[in-house]
Design a protein around this motif. Structure first.
Motif, PDB file in Angstrom:
ATOM      1  N   TYR A  54       0.864  -1.170   0.000  1.00 44.81           N
ATOM      2  CA  TYR A  54       0.000   0.000   0.000  1.00 44.81           C
ATOM      3  C   TYR A  54       0.903   1.224   0.000  1.00 44.81           C
ATOM      4  CZ  TYR A  54      -3.855  -3.106   1.333  1.00 44.81           C
ATOM      5  OH  TYR A  54      -4.801  -4.099   1.358  1.00 44.81           O
ATOM      6  N   ARG A  55       0.326   2.368  -0.314  1.00 41.05           N
ATOM      7  CA  ARG A  55       1.100   3.603  -0.233  1.00 41.05           C
ATOM      8  C   ARG A  55       0.212   4.733   0.276  1.00 41.05           C
ATOM      9  NH1 ARG A  55       2.200   4.696  -6.727  1.00 41.05           N
ATOM     10  NH2 ARG A  55       0.066   5.308  -7.298  1.00 41.05           N
ATOM     11  N   GLN A  81      -5.718   9.032   2.098  1.00 39.20           N
ATOM     12  CA  GLN A  81      -5.873   7.695   2.661  1.00 39.20           C
ATOM     13  C   GLN A  81      -4.854   6.739   2.052  1.00 39.20           C
ATOM     14  OE1 GLN A  81     -10.020   6.565   2.057  1.00 39.20           O
ATOM     15  NE2 GLN A  81     -10.487   7.151   4.164  1.00 39.20           N
ATOM     16  N   ARG A  82      -4.526   5.740   2.839  1.00 38.01           N
ATOM     17  CA  ARG A  82      -3.643   4.693   2.336  1.00 38.01           C
ATOM     18  C   ARG A  82      -4.375   3.939   1.222  1.00 38.01           C
ATOM     19  NH1 ARG A  82      -0.545   1.303   6.887  1.00 38.01           N
ATOM     20  NH2 ARG A  82      -0.184   3.496   7.488  1.00 38.01           N
ATOM     21  N   GLU A  83      -3.681   3.676   0.132  1.00 41.24           N
ATOM     22  CA  GLU A  83      -4.309   3.004  -1.009  1.00 41.24           C
ATOM     23  C   GLU A  83      -3.552   1.736  -1.381  1.00 41.24           C
ATOM     24  OE1 GLU A  83      -4.206   5.459  -4.512  1.00 41.24           O
ATOM     25  OE2 GLU A  83      -2.027   5.500  -4.606  1.00 41.24           O
ATOM     26  N   ALA A 130      -3.402  -1.844  -8.663  1.00 39.37           N
ATOM     27  CA  ALA A 130      -4.121  -0.600  -8.880  1.00 39.37           C
ATOM     28  C   ALA A 130      -3.942  -0.191 -10.337  1.00 39.37           C
ATOM     29  CB  ALA A 130      -3.578   0.485  -7.962  1.00 39.37           C
ATOM     30  N   ASP A 131      -4.963   0.412 -10.908  1.00 40.60           N
ATOM     31  CA  ASP A 131      -4.885   0.804 -12.319  1.00 40.60           C
ATOM     32  C   ASP A 131      -3.695   1.725 -12.588  1.00 40.60           C
ATOM     33  OD1 ASP A 131      -8.504   1.012 -12.847  1.00 40.60           O
ATOM     34  OD2 ASP A 131      -7.118  -0.684 -12.963  1.00 40.60           O
ATOM     35  N   ARG A 141       3.654  -1.237 -14.853  1.00 40.42           N
ATOM     36  CA  ARG A 141       4.891  -0.603 -14.385  1.00 40.42           C
ATOM     37  C   ARG A 141       5.440  -1.277 -13.128  1.00 40.42           C
ATOM     38  NH1 ARG A 141       4.882   4.404 -12.562  1.00 40.42           N
ATOM     39  NH2 ARG A 141       2.715   4.378 -11.835  1.00 40.42           N
ATOM     40  N   PHE A 142       4.574  -1.765 -12.265  1.00 41.61           N
ATOM     41  CA  PHE A 142       4.978  -2.404 -11.013  1.00 41.61           C
ATOM     42  C   PHE A 142       4.699  -3.893 -11.104  1.00 41.61           C
ATOM     43  CE2 PHE A 142       4.236   1.491  -8.011  1.00 41.61           C
ATOM     44  CZ  PHE A 142       5.064   2.254  -8.827  1.00 41.61           C
ATOM     45  N   THR A 143       5.535  -4.677 -10.431  1.00 35.88           N
ATOM     46  CA  THR A 143       5.358  -6.122 -10.384  1.00 35.88           C
ATOM     47  C   THR A 143       5.524  -6.615  -8.952  1.00 35.88           C
ATOM     48  OG1 THR A 143       6.276  -6.339 -12.628  1.00 35.88           O
ATOM     49  CG2 THR A 143       6.098  -8.336 -11.301  1.00 35.88           C
TER      50      THR A 143
END
Length: 120
Positions: free
Chosen positions: A37-38, A44-46, A60-61, A66-68
């Motif tokens: 999460y970030r 709010q934390r997402e 997350a869209d 880009r992230f794995t």
């Protein structure tokens, strides 16, 4: 009973890459889902990404492509590879794990957070 220790944050230029790691330790019987999460100030934390014990992933869209996220069950560790970073990815990144302890109680645990800063 359970500790999550993160590492790998830092400062990087836009377009760069980072790899975050989060190792769980303690009285662990099994780990169900693990995720990242970030959070940025005032928001709010997402959820960024999550991986189940069987390896199914969800993103997350804003970070898809880009992230794995990946995990090593033998090491009780979850990773997040961040590529093609953008300034809007700047945040504190938190590791989360749903852990069943040796007393067979399941709870969510959080890491201490690691700062990721992306400069433009």
């Amino acid at each position: 009973q359970v500790q999550l220790v993160e590492s790998g944050g830092g400062l990087v230029q836009a377009g760069g890459s980072l790899r975050l790691s989060c190792a769980a330790s303690g009285l662990i019987f099994s780990i169900n889902a693990m995720g990242w999460y970030r959070q940025t100030p005032g928001k709010q934390r997402e959820l960024v990404a999550i991986v189940t014990s069987k390896g199914s992933t969800n993103y997350a869209d804003s970070v898809k492509g880009r992230f794995t996220i990946s995990r090593d069950n033998a090491k009780n560790t979850v990773y997040l590879q961040l590529d093609s970073l953008k300034p809007e990815d700047t945040a504190v990144y938190y590791c989360n794990a749903n852990v069943a302890t040796i007393s067979f109680q399941s709870s969510d645990y959080w890491g201490q957070g690691t700062q990721v800063t992306v400069s433009s």
